[in-house]
Design a protein around this motif. Structure first.
Motif, PDB file in Angstrom:
ATOM      1  N   ILE A  14       0.824  -1.214   0.000  1.00  0.00           N
ATOM      2  CA  ILE A  14       0.000   0.000   0.000  1.00  0.00           C
ATOM      3  C   ILE A  14       0.861   1.268   0.000  1.00  0.00           C
ATOM      4  O   ILE A  14       0.485   2.276  -0.605  1.00  0.00           O
ATOM      5  CB  ILE A  14      -0.994  -0.019   1.199  1.00  0.00           C
ATOM      6  N   GLU A  15       2.016   1.196   0.648  1.00  0.00           N
ATOM      7  CA  GLU A  15       2.875   2.382   0.771  1.00  0.00           C
ATOM      8  C   GLU A  15       3.347   2.898  -0.587  1.00  0.00           C
ATOM      9  O   GLU A  15       3.720   4.055  -0.716  1.00  0.00           O
ATOM     10  CB  GLU A  15       4.092   2.059   1.647  1.00  0.00           C
ATOM     11  N   ASN A  58      -1.277  -6.540   3.835  1.00  0.00           N
ATOM     12  CA  ASN A  58      -0.132  -5.761   3.371  1.00  0.00           C
ATOM     13  C   ASN A  58       1.147  -6.409   3.889  1.00  0.00           C
ATOM     14  O   ASN A  58       1.493  -6.255   5.056  1.00  0.00           O
ATOM     15  CB  ASN A  58      -0.298  -4.339   3.923  1.00  0.00           C
ATOM     16  N   LEU A  96       3.347   5.979  18.780  1.00  0.00           N
ATOM     17  CA  LEU A  96       2.484   6.155  17.599  1.00  0.00           C
ATOM     18  C   LEU A  96       1.986   7.596  17.481  1.00  0.00           C
ATOM     19  O   LEU A  96       1.888   8.127  16.375  1.00  0.00           O
ATOM     20  CB  LEU A  96       1.317   5.169  17.618  1.00  0.00           C
ATOM     21  N   ALA A 100       4.690   9.313  15.845  1.00  0.00           N
ATOM     22  CA  ALA A 100       4.872   8.854  14.454  1.00  0.00           C
ATOM     23  C   ALA A 100       3.762   9.377  13.533  1.00  0.00           C
ATOM     24  O   ALA A 100       3.977   9.580  12.342  1.00  0.00           O
ATOM     25  CB  ALA A 100       4.909   7.335  14.414  1.00  0.00           C
ATOM     26  N   PHE A 101       2.573   9.578  14.087  1.00  0.00           N
ATOM     27  CA  PHE A 101       1.425   9.990  13.255  1.00  0.00           C
ATOM     28  C   PHE A 101       1.275  11.514  13.169  1.00  0.00           C
ATOM     29  O   PHE A 101       0.385  12.004  12.484  1.00  0.00           O
ATOM     30  CB  PHE A 101       0.113   9.404  13.811  1.00  0.00           C
ATOM     31  N   ILE A 119       0.922  13.162   9.713  1.00  0.00           N
ATOM     32  CA  ILE A 119      -0.050  12.663   8.727  1.00  0.00           C
ATOM     33  C   ILE A 119      -0.987  13.819   8.339  1.00  0.00           C
ATOM     34  O   ILE A 119      -1.506  14.507   9.205  1.00  0.00           O
ATOM     35  CB  ILE A 119      -0.866  11.464   9.277  1.00  0.00           C
ATOM     36  N   MET A 176      -0.777   5.456   8.293  1.00  0.00           N
ATOM     37  CA  MET A 176      -0.530   4.802   9.591  1.00  0.00           C
ATOM     38  C   MET A 176       0.237   3.509   9.373  1.00  0.00           C
ATOM     39  O   MET A 176       1.174   3.201  10.108  1.00  0.00           O
ATOM     40  CB  MET A 176      -1.862   4.502  10.282  1.00  0.00           C
ATOM     41  N   GLN A 230       2.276   2.752   6.984  1.00  0.00           N
ATOM     42  CA  GLN A 230       3.662   3.095   6.665  1.00  0.00           C
ATOM     43  C   GLN A 230       4.469   3.410   7.925  1.00  0.00           C
ATOM     44  O   GLN A 230       5.578   2.929   8.117  1.00  0.00           O
ATOM     45  CB  GLN A 230       3.638   4.312   5.743  1.00  0.00           C
ATOM     46  N   ARG A 231       3.876   4.193   8.817  1.00  0.00           N
ATOM     47  CA  ARG A 231       4.586   4.599  10.032  1.00  0.00           C
ATOM     48  C   ARG A 231       4.704   3.451  11.028  1.00  0.00           C
ATOM     49  O   ARG A 231       5.654   3.392  11.800  1.00  0.00           O
ATOM     50  CB  ARG A 231       3.913   5.827  10.641  1.00  0.00           C
ATOM     51  N   MET A 232       3.721   2.540  11.008  1.00  0.00           N
ATOM     52  CA  MET A 232       3.837   1.350  11.874  1.00  0.00           C
ATOM     53  C   MET A 232       5.028   0.497  11.446  1.00  0.00           C
ATOM     54  O   MET A 232       5.772  -0.004  12.280  1.00  0.00           O
ATOM     55  CB  MET A 232       2.552   0.516  11.791  1.00  0.00           C
TER      56      MET A 232
END
Lengths: 169, 131
Positions: A47-48, A84, A129, A132-133, A136, B68, B70-72
């Motif tokens: 998906i990335e 994925n 997280l 990390a998010f 976004i 999300m 991708q970052r995980m």
């Protein structure tokens, strides 16, 4: 590279809908009858690698297929499932979204065993997280197509004049 | 909706471990995760199943789930992710509010069995029905 899904897309006889970016296919190896797979036409594995606007299109199509499965196949439920990466159950090297029509008696089991995590481990993941998010947002829209500018052709007459001009001392 | 626990999470009446928020959804840690780092995306509008959501909401949630994932992969050191939605009790839905699960996956974690495979039959009929 040979890819089974690239071949299925090319052949076209599993295709329910297609536009220039995505193909909605009958899954070539369905879990149950009416199982649909939505793929990017360009071969991508995870998906990335897929642009945001293509992912958006794939999910709105997934929603449409869910509605058709409810209405036309009398499904009692639907699952939308992305696998994925190999640990997540991915079997093809081409990304796809599974749309699976469900009935109470179909025998499929996609429900996991919930885990209890210690509070400090939860807090640690929460912080990681959240950080990390943070960035976004500002999602990539379809890139505008470049404007084609045609080169003006040099008329033979002008060309001749130019040559004459160059000959002048 | 007053009696929906996910709507109560949105208003803050029920505490959550929130990791993300935008105009259409919030992302919170699932308190009973399938795998550590399991996030659920909760639509701000109360709807029961995903087909009831407006396209713009679905588009937003889909792209947020992608980012999300991708970052995980980068942050949690996992090697895969699932994005999972259950529409209806027959599909395993337990909540009365649309939820999109983003689940980090590691090899051998036994979160979800592989999908069974069958032979594809009645192609033309199925295509006509699903069009």
């Amino acid at each position: 590279m040979t890819c089974m899904l690239c071949d299925v897309i090319k052949k076209g006889d599993n295709t329910i809908f297609q536009n220039e970016k995505i193909a909605v296919l009958l899954h070539p190896e369905p879990a149950v009858k009416g199982h649909v797979l939505i793929c990017p036409i360009e071969h991508q594995t995870i998906i990335e690698q897929i642009p945001d606007f293509v992912i958006s299109q794939m999910f709105t199509q997934a929603n449409k297929i869910c509605t058709r499965q409810f209405e036309a196949l009398q499904a009692e439920g639907t699952n939308v499932l992305v696998q994925n990466g190999i640990p997540a159950g991915q079997t093809y090297g081409h990304f796809g979204i599974n749309i699976i029509p469900r009935t109470k008696e179909d025998g499929l089991n996609l429900v996991w065993q919930p885990k209890q995590m210690p509070e400090d481990a939860m807090n640690q993941i929460h912080e990681a997280l959240k950080k990390a998010f943070e960035d976004i947002g500002n999602f990539e829209k379809e890139k505008p197509k470049p404007i084609e500018i045609k080169k003006e052709e040099v008329k033979p007459e002008e060309d001749y004049l130019l040559k004459s001009l160059k000959r002048l001392p | 909706m007053d009696n929906c626990i996910f709507c109560q999470m949105l208003t803050g009446n029920i505490p959550t471990k929130k990791v993300y928020e935008d105009e259409h959804c919030i992302g919170v840690l699932d308190i009973y995760p399938a795998h550590p780092g399991h996030v659920i995306l909760v639509s701000k509008e109360h709807q029961t199943i995903m087909p009831q959501l407006k396209d713009e909401v679905v588009e937003d949630i889909a792209v947020v789930a992608k980012h999300m994932s991708q970052r995980m992969l980068n942050t949690l050191g996992v090697k895969g992710t699932n994005i999972y939605v259950a529409n209806g009790i027959a599909a395993g839905q337990k909540a009365g509010h649309v939820l999109v699960h983003v689940i980090p996956r590691s090899q051998g974690d036994n979160v979800m069995p592989n999908l069974p495979t069958t032979k594809l039959e009645e192609k033309e009929k199925m295509i006509a029905l699903l069009k």
